[in-house]
Scaffold this motif. Structure first.
Motif, PDB file in Angstrom:
ATOM      1  N   ILE A  30       0.830  -1.213   0.000  1.00 33.54           N
ATOM      2  CA  ILE A  30       0.000   0.000   0.000  1.00 33.54           C
ATOM      3  C   ILE A  30       0.864   1.264   0.000  1.00 33.54           C
ATOM      4  CG2 ILE A  30      -2.009  -1.077   1.049  1.00 33.54           C
ATOM      5  CD1 ILE A  30      -1.269   0.349   3.618  1.00 33.54           C
ATOM      6  N   SER A  31       2.105   1.161   0.485  1.00 34.54           N
ATOM      7  CA  SER A  31       3.002   2.318   0.393  1.00 34.54           C
ATOM      8  C   SER A  31       3.288   2.646  -1.063  1.00 34.54           C
ATOM      9  CB  SER A  31       4.316   2.046   1.132  1.00 34.54           C
ATOM     10  OG  SER A  31       4.077   1.938   2.513  1.00 34.54           O
ATOM     11  N   MET A  32       3.377   1.608  -1.883  1.00 34.09           N
ATOM     12  CA  MET A  32       3.584   1.851  -3.319  1.00 34.09           C
ATOM     13  C   MET A  32       2.317   2.418  -3.953  1.00 34.09           C
ATOM     14  SD  MET A  32       6.092  -1.180  -4.625  1.00 34.09           S
ATOM     15  CE  MET A  32       5.328  -2.564  -3.817  1.00 34.09           C
ATOM     16  N   VAL A  33       1.165   1.929  -3.498  1.00 31.69           N
ATOM     17  CA  VAL A  33      -0.101   2.447  -4.020  1.00 31.69           C
ATOM     18  C   VAL A  33      -0.228   3.946  -3.688  1.00 31.69           C
ATOM     19  CG1 VAL A  33      -2.620   2.345  -3.739  1.00 31.69           C
ATOM     20  CG2 VAL A  33      -1.293   0.233  -3.931  1.00 31.69           C
ATOM     21  N   CYS A  34       0.215   4.328  -2.490  1.00 29.08           N
ATOM     22  CA  CYS A  34       0.073   5.723  -2.046  1.00 29.08           C
ATOM     23  C   CYS A  34       1.206   6.618  -2.527  1.00 29.08           C
ATOM     24  CB  CYS A  34       0.017   5.782  -0.520  1.00 29.08           C
ATOM     25  SG  CYS A  34      -1.446   4.990   0.149  1.00 29.08           S
ATOM     26  N   GLY A  35       2.149   6.060  -3.266  1.00 35.75           N
ATOM     27  CA  GLY A  35       3.253   6.879  -3.771  1.00 35.75           C
ATOM     28  C   GLY A  35       4.318   7.150  -2.742  1.00 35.75           C
ATOM     29  N   LEU A  36       4.355   6.370  -1.671  1.00 32.89           N
ATOM     30  CA  LEU A  36       5.363   6.572  -0.629  1.00 32.89           C
ATOM     31  C   LEU A  36       6.611   5.735  -0.885  1.00 32.89           C
ATOM     32  CD1 LEU A  36       2.941   6.412   2.423  1.00 32.89           C
ATOM     33  CD2 LEU A  36       3.997   8.451   1.458  1.00 32.89           C
ATOM     34  N   LEU A  37       6.463   4.701  -1.687  1.00 32.50           N
ATOM     35  CA  LEU A  37       7.606   3.869  -2.070  1.00 32.50           C
ATOM     36  C   LEU A  37       7.586   3.721  -3.581  1.00 32.50           C
ATOM     37  CD1 LEU A  37       7.684   0.851   0.446  1.00 32.50           C
ATOM     38  CD2 LEU A  37       9.368   2.683   0.232  1.00 32.50           C
ATOM     39  N   ARG A  38       8.766   3.612  -4.154  1.00 31.77           N
ATOM     40  CA  ARG A  38       8.869   3.451  -5.599  1.00 31.77           C
ATOM     41  C   ARG A  38       9.142   1.980  -5.890  1.00 31.77           C
ATOM     42  NH1 ARG A  38      12.634   7.956  -7.289  1.00 31.77           N
ATOM     43  NH2 ARG A  38      10.940   9.423  -6.997  1.00 31.77           N
ATOM     44  N   ALA A  39       8.366   1.399  -6.803  1.00 27.59           N
ATOM     45  CA  ALA A  39       8.577  -0.016  -7.152  1.00 27.59           C
ATOM     46  C   ALA A  39       9.764  -0.144  -8.099  1.00 27.59           C
ATOM     47  CB  ALA A  39       7.328  -0.575  -7.813  1.00 27.59           C
ATOM     48  N   GLN A  65      -1.083   2.861   9.605  1.00 33.08           N
ATOM     49  CA  GLN A  65      -1.382   1.956  10.723  1.00 33.08           C
ATOM     50  C   GLN A  65      -1.264   2.683  12.065  1.00 33.08           C
ATOM     51  OE1 GLN A  65       0.779  -1.691  10.498  1.00 33.08           O
ATOM     52  NE2 GLN A  65       0.205  -2.358  12.536  1.00 33.08           N
ATOM     53  N   ASP A  66      -0.191   3.468  12.203  1.00 33.56           N
ATOM     54  CA  ASP A  66      -0.011   4.199  13.456  1.00 33.56           C
ATOM     55  C   ASP A  66      -0.627   5.584  13.332  1.00 33.56           C
ATOM     56  OD1 ASP A  66       1.491   2.143  14.679  1.00 33.56           O
ATOM     57  OD2 ASP A  66       3.223   2.739  13.473  1.00 33.56           O
ATOM     58  N   LEU A  67      -0.950   6.141  14.485  1.00 28.67           N
ATOM     59  CA  LEU A  67      -1.535   7.480  14.497  1.00 28.67           C
ATOM     60  C   LEU A  67      -0.577   8.464  13.817  1.00 28.67           C
ATOM     61  CD1 LEU A  67      -3.830   9.294  15.747  1.00 28.67           C
ATOM     62  CD2 LEU A  67      -2.173   9.794  17.536  1.00 28.67           C
ATOM     63  N   ALA A  68      -1.073   9.205  12.848  1.00 30.06           N
ATOM     64  CA  ALA A  68      -0.223  10.159  12.128  1.00 30.06           C
ATOM     65  C   ALA A  68      -0.838  11.544  12.240  1.00 30.06           C
ATOM     66  CB  ALA A  68      -0.075   9.741  10.671  1.00 30.06           C
ATOM     67  N   LEU A  69      -1.018  11.982  13.468  1.00 32.99           N
ATOM     68  CA  LEU A  69      -1.576  13.311  13.736  1.00 32.99           C
ATOM     69  C   LEU A  69      -0.736  13.968  14.824  1.00 32.99           C
ATOM     70  CD1 LEU A  69      -5.350  12.287  13.931  1.00 32.99           C
ATOM     71  CD2 LEU A  69      -4.242  13.445  12.029  1.00 32.99           C
ATOM     72  N   TYR A  70      -0.878  15.274  14.941  1.00 29.68           N
ATOM     73  CA  TYR A  70      -0.123  15.994  15.971  1.00 29.68           C
ATOM     74  C   TYR A  70      -0.878  15.898  17.305  1.00 29.68           C
ATOM     75  CZ  TYR A  70       2.401  17.930  12.010  1.00 29.68           C
ATOM     76  OH  TYR A  70       3.150  18.070  10.875  1.00 29.68           O
ATOM     77  N   PHE A  81      -5.007  21.496   9.125  1.00 26.49           N
ATOM     78  CA  PHE A  81      -3.659  21.480   8.531  1.00 26.49           C
ATOM     79  C   PHE A  81      -3.590  20.493   7.360  1.00 26.49           C
ATOM     80  CE2 PHE A  81       0.562  19.430   8.406  1.00 26.49           C
ATOM     81  CZ  PHE A  81       1.313  20.512   7.977  1.00 26.49           C
ATOM     82  N   PHE A  82      -4.028  19.259   7.600  1.00 25.77           N
ATOM     83  CA  PHE A  82      -3.900  18.242   6.543  1.00 25.77           C
ATOM     84  C   PHE A  82      -4.854  18.516   5.378  1.00 25.77           C
ATOM     85  CE2 PHE A  82      -1.928  15.887  10.092  1.00 25.77           C
ATOM     86  CZ  PHE A  82      -0.713  15.644   9.488  1.00 25.77           C
ATOM     87  N   GLY A  83      -5.997  19.142   5.677  1.00 28.50           N
ATOM     88  CA  GLY A  83      -6.916  19.507   4.599  1.00 28.50           C
ATOM     89  C   GLY A  83      -6.280  20.497   3.638  1.00 28.50           C
ATOM     90  N   GLN A  84      -5.505  21.413   4.189  1.00 31.11           N
ATOM     91  CA  GLN A  84      -4.848  22.417   3.335  1.00 31.11           C
ATOM     92  C   GLN A  84      -3.835  21.766   2.396  1.00 31.11           C
ATOM     93  OE1 GLN A  84      -3.438  25.225   6.311  1.00 31.11           O
ATOM     94  NE2 GLN A  84      -5.037  26.660   5.716  1.00 31.11           N
ATOM     95  N   LEU A  85      -3.217  20.672   2.856  1.00 35.91           N
ATOM     96  CA  LEU A  85      -2.268  19.970   1.983  1.00 35.91           C
ATOM     97  C   LEU A  85      -2.964  19.409   0.745  1.00 35.91           C
ATOM     98  CD1 LEU A  85      -0.024  17.957   4.499  1.00 35.91           C
ATOM     99  CD2 LEU A  85       0.403  20.183   3.473  1.00 35.91           C
ATOM    100  N   TYR A  86      -4.292  19.178   0.870  1.00 32.87           N
ATOM    101  CA  TYR A  86      -5.058  18.656  -0.266  1.00 32.87           C
ATOM    102  C   TYR A  86      -5.786  19.769  -1.008  1.00 32.87           C
ATOM    103  CZ  TYR A  86      -4.018  13.920   1.146  1.00 32.87           C
ATOM    104  OH  TYR A  86      -3.356  12.744   1.442  1.00 32.87           O
ATOM    105  N   GLY A  87      -5.408  20.997  -0.735  1.00 33.53           N
ATOM    106  CA  GLY A  87      -5.963  22.124  -1.481  1.00 33.53           C
ATOM    107  C   GLY A  87      -7.281  22.638  -0.957  1.00 33.53           C
TER     108      GLY A  87
ATOM    109  N   ARG B 196       2.301  11.162   6.273  1.00 32.40           N
ATOM    110  CA  ARG B 196       0.990  11.645   5.814  1.00 32.40           C
ATOM    111  C   ARG B 196       1.176  12.832   4.858  1.00 32.40           C
ATOM    112  NH1 ARG B 196      -4.215  10.802   7.407  1.00 32.40           N
ATOM    113  NH2 ARG B 196      -3.937   9.987   9.477  1.00 32.40           N
ATOM    114  N   MET B 197       2.156  13.675   5.179  1.00 30.09           N
ATOM    115  CA  MET B 197       2.438  14.811   4.279  1.00 30.09           C
ATOM    116  C   MET B 197       2.948  14.293   2.937  1.00 30.09           C
ATOM    117  SD  MET B 197       4.333  17.752   6.408  1.00 30.09           S
ATOM    118  CE  MET B 197       4.247  17.579   8.156  1.00 30.09           C
TER     119      MET B 197
END
Lengths: 291, 357
Positions: A30-39, A65-70, A81-87, B196-197
């Motif tokens: 799923i990291s590859m699906v989300c663009g976080l890892l390159r295949a 999987q782990d909490l990714a919030l401040y 904050f995260f909404g702004q990252l999505y425009g 997440r960013m």
């Protein structure tokens, strides 16, 4: 190599489960699906866009999987904050924050710091951050690990009611069975089988199993009698009794009880085990799902 | 952010300012004297050259001095004995470690004010010097001393220390601050918010630029705050503003580049914290932030030019201590820019690796 030759597709509105034990390669996939890892090779396409592109990322909502919030910010502040990252901006952002928090049942705690939330509430806030920008595909990486039953139920209810494409990884077969229209079974980085839960169970789940328990002295008599019954394909010793393999466990039960009576054997327990994904996994990989 | 940008630099400025500056909000210290004529006291006061916030008051008797020091009306006192005016009685009025107390003087102080006691001792020394110079008895000295002492303008030593240490400490704070900024990035990575960013539809370089930009802005703000506070409140002289600005920018780029690069080598935020502090201390010693390079052997003075903070101090020193014009710092500024390009480039590559797939 973390994953090798993994290929699957998720249809519009479908919930697709990636089922596998810890370390099977689910998170890498799923990291590859989300663009976080390159295949190293192969490709990911999301909504017609190459995986990792800004368009593909905009179409995906990622819930790690782990909490990714401040933890020092409130749920509202985190989502802002995260909404702004999505425009998202202004009133549209505020409206989405309100809707998303309502969806995960956190409206009344919107202004509380995330650090003060219970484990289940944190998970729900985590999901809210993934849903905020109304993604075409929601990717959830084991969202129920370590949460209490009530929160787990709430999370499953939320995901089931979304109506969008969902890629859901888990090592809980009940969740996969309940939520997912199709399941891919992944082990050692390989997709070893794929299909609907029913199809997988029918194909790889094996026979029904009936477990009989009685006094130990009568094992030889019962083993011989049960082995001659129609529909019983296999008889093997089981702790405190016998385990029978059959195509239709419930169907042979009356005959089994009758046979026990005829031989003067007093049954102390009868259990019918239907094939499930656990069995499918055992058949396909030779190991338990929770290994 | 607020702590690194505002609070810590303000605290730093206040410590330096109160320690070495001339504008601290301290009250007047009054030292009482008895047993000396007003003329002798005036002469001693002139000889001692007290700061303007020190007042000397003649008190009628010794009991009065002791009583007023005890109740806090006086910060300290000097009792001149009229019965001991032989030279041997007058030469050692200061209670130095191991020294005998002078029978000609009694210096009265309060345990809670070391400064006042030292001032009283200085006044006693001043009285002794006038008595010694005039060979007079305590009650008979006139306005005209037997000899004339000519003093040059020694300047304000504390002020010069402040002029040196204000930019010096601000520069090293840049390094530690950037290290802590990098540590926060590592915390974001371990907390998952960085992932997440990275999953959001923004280019990784924007995340990197945002993070490094925040560190640079924080660093630049901190040094500007120290500049503003130490010069406007405590009277530090940093030199021509254009030169100071140039050096502030150059120092920020170089120190933050090095700080981010070194701390990015750490495997976790605890290591990053340790690197920021240990390397910061090492650079401080080597670059001359804690001990001025002039006080070190020549080898170390040369070695200090191998550090960005050493070059920063060269530039700031030219402006504040030597009074050179702004263009004199172009050389150090360019060296700092070179260091910034080298370390910043490596830092950028390290941070990109944290964010990019």
């Amino acid at each position: 190599m973390a994953v090798d030759n993994v290929s699957f597709s998720v249809a519009e509105g479908e919930c697709y489960g990636l089922l596998g034990p810890n370390g099977a390669g689910k998170t890498t996939t799923i990291s590859m699906v989300c663009g976080l890892l390159r295949a190293d090779s192969g490709e990911v396409t999301i909504d017609g866009h190459p995986g990792g592109s800004l368009e593909a990322k905009a179409a995906v909502g990622y819930v790690p999987q782990d909490l990714a919030l401040y933890p020092d910010l409130s749920a509202h502040e985190n989502l802002h904050f995260f909404g702004q990252l999505y425009g998202l901006r202004g009133s549209a952002l505020e409206a989405r924050i309100e809707d998303t928090l309502a969806l995960v049942g956190l409206s009344d705690r919107a202004d509380d710091r995330i650090g003060t939330y219970s484990g289940g509430m944190k998970r729900r806030a985590n999901i809210a951050a993934g849903l905020l920008h109304e993604p075409r595909l929601l990717v959830l990486d084991e969202p129920t690990v370590g949460v209490d039953t009530q929160s787990r139920h709430a999370i499953l209810e939320t995901v089931a009611g979304l109506g969008i494409s969902v890629l859901y990884t888990t090592h809980y077969m009940e969740e996969a069975t309940k939520l997912c229209q199709r399941i891919g079974i992944i082990d050692d980085g390989r997709l070893v089988a794929e299909g609907t839960p029913r199809h997988l169970i029918d194909e790889f789940g094996g026979a029904d199993r009936v477990r009989l328990t009685f006094r130990q002295a009568e094992t030889a008599v019962m083993e011989l009698a049960c082995g001659q019954l129609p529909g019983v394909q296999e008889v093997r010793p089981f702790e405190g009794g016998l385990e029978l393999g059959t195509d239709h466990g419930a169907g042979v039960l009356p005959t089994l009880v009758q046979t026990a009576g005829q031989h003067g054997v007093e049954l102390t327990g009868v259990e019918v085990l239907m094939p499930d994904l656990e069995g499918v996994f055992l058949t396909l990989t030779g190991k338990e799902l929770r290994d | 952010m607020v702590i690194t940008c505002i609070v810590a630099p303000l605290a730093l400025s206040a410590i330096l300012g109160f320690a070495f500056g001339n504008g601290g909000p301290s009250g007047t210290v009054t030292i009482g004297v008895t047993g000396a004529s007003p003329a002798l006291v005036r002469a001693a006061e002139q000889a001692t050259q007290f700061p303007p916030d020190v007042a000397i008051r003649i008190v009628p008797d010794a009991v009065g001095v002791r009583g007023e020091v005890a109740n806090g009306t006086l910060s300290g006192g000097v009792i001149v004995s009229r019965s001991h005016h032989m030279l041997s009685d007058l030469l050692v009025p200061i209670a130095a470690p191991g020294a005998q107390h002078s029978p000609g003087f009694a210096v009265i102080g309060r345990p809670d004010s070391i400064v006042a006691r030292e001032l009283a001792e200085s006044l006693a020394a001043g009285l002794a010097s006038r008595l010694y110079a005039g060979r007079v008895t305590p009650g008979s000295a006139t306005d005209r001393a037997a000899i004339t002492i000519t003093t040059g303008d020694l300047g304000n030593g504390g002020q010069r220390v402040l002029n040196y240490f204000a930019p010096s400490i601000a520069v090293i704070f840049l390094f530690i601050g950037s290290g802590l900024g990098m540590r926060s990035l590592m915390l974001e990575r371990s907390a998952g918010t960085l992932v997440r960013m990275a999953a959001a539809p923004i280019r990784p370089i924007r995340i990197v630029a945002g993070k490094l930009g925040a560190i640079l802005i924080t660093g630049l703000t901190s040094i500007l705050v120290v500049w503003g506070v130490t010069s406007s409140i405590f009277g530090a002289r940093w030199g021509p503003p254009a030169g100071v600005l140039l050096m502030a920018v150059g120092s920020t780029l170089a120190m933050c580049g090095l700080g981010v690069f070194l701390t990015s080598l750490a495997r976790n935020e605890r290591e990053a914290f340790g690197i920021a502090l240990i390397v910061g201390l090492f650079l401080s010693l080597l670059g001359g932030n804690l001990l001025p390079p002039g006080s070190l052997p020549p080898f170390f003075q040369t070695l200090s030019l191998g550090t960005p903070n050493g070059w920063a101090l060269v530039g700031f020193g030219r402006l504040s201590l030597l009074g050179d014009p702004a263009p004199s710092v172009i050389g150090p500024f360019l060296v700092l820019c070179l260091i910034a390009v080298a370390t910043g480039g490596m830092a950028l590559a390290r941070v990109r690796r944290m964010v990019e797939p």
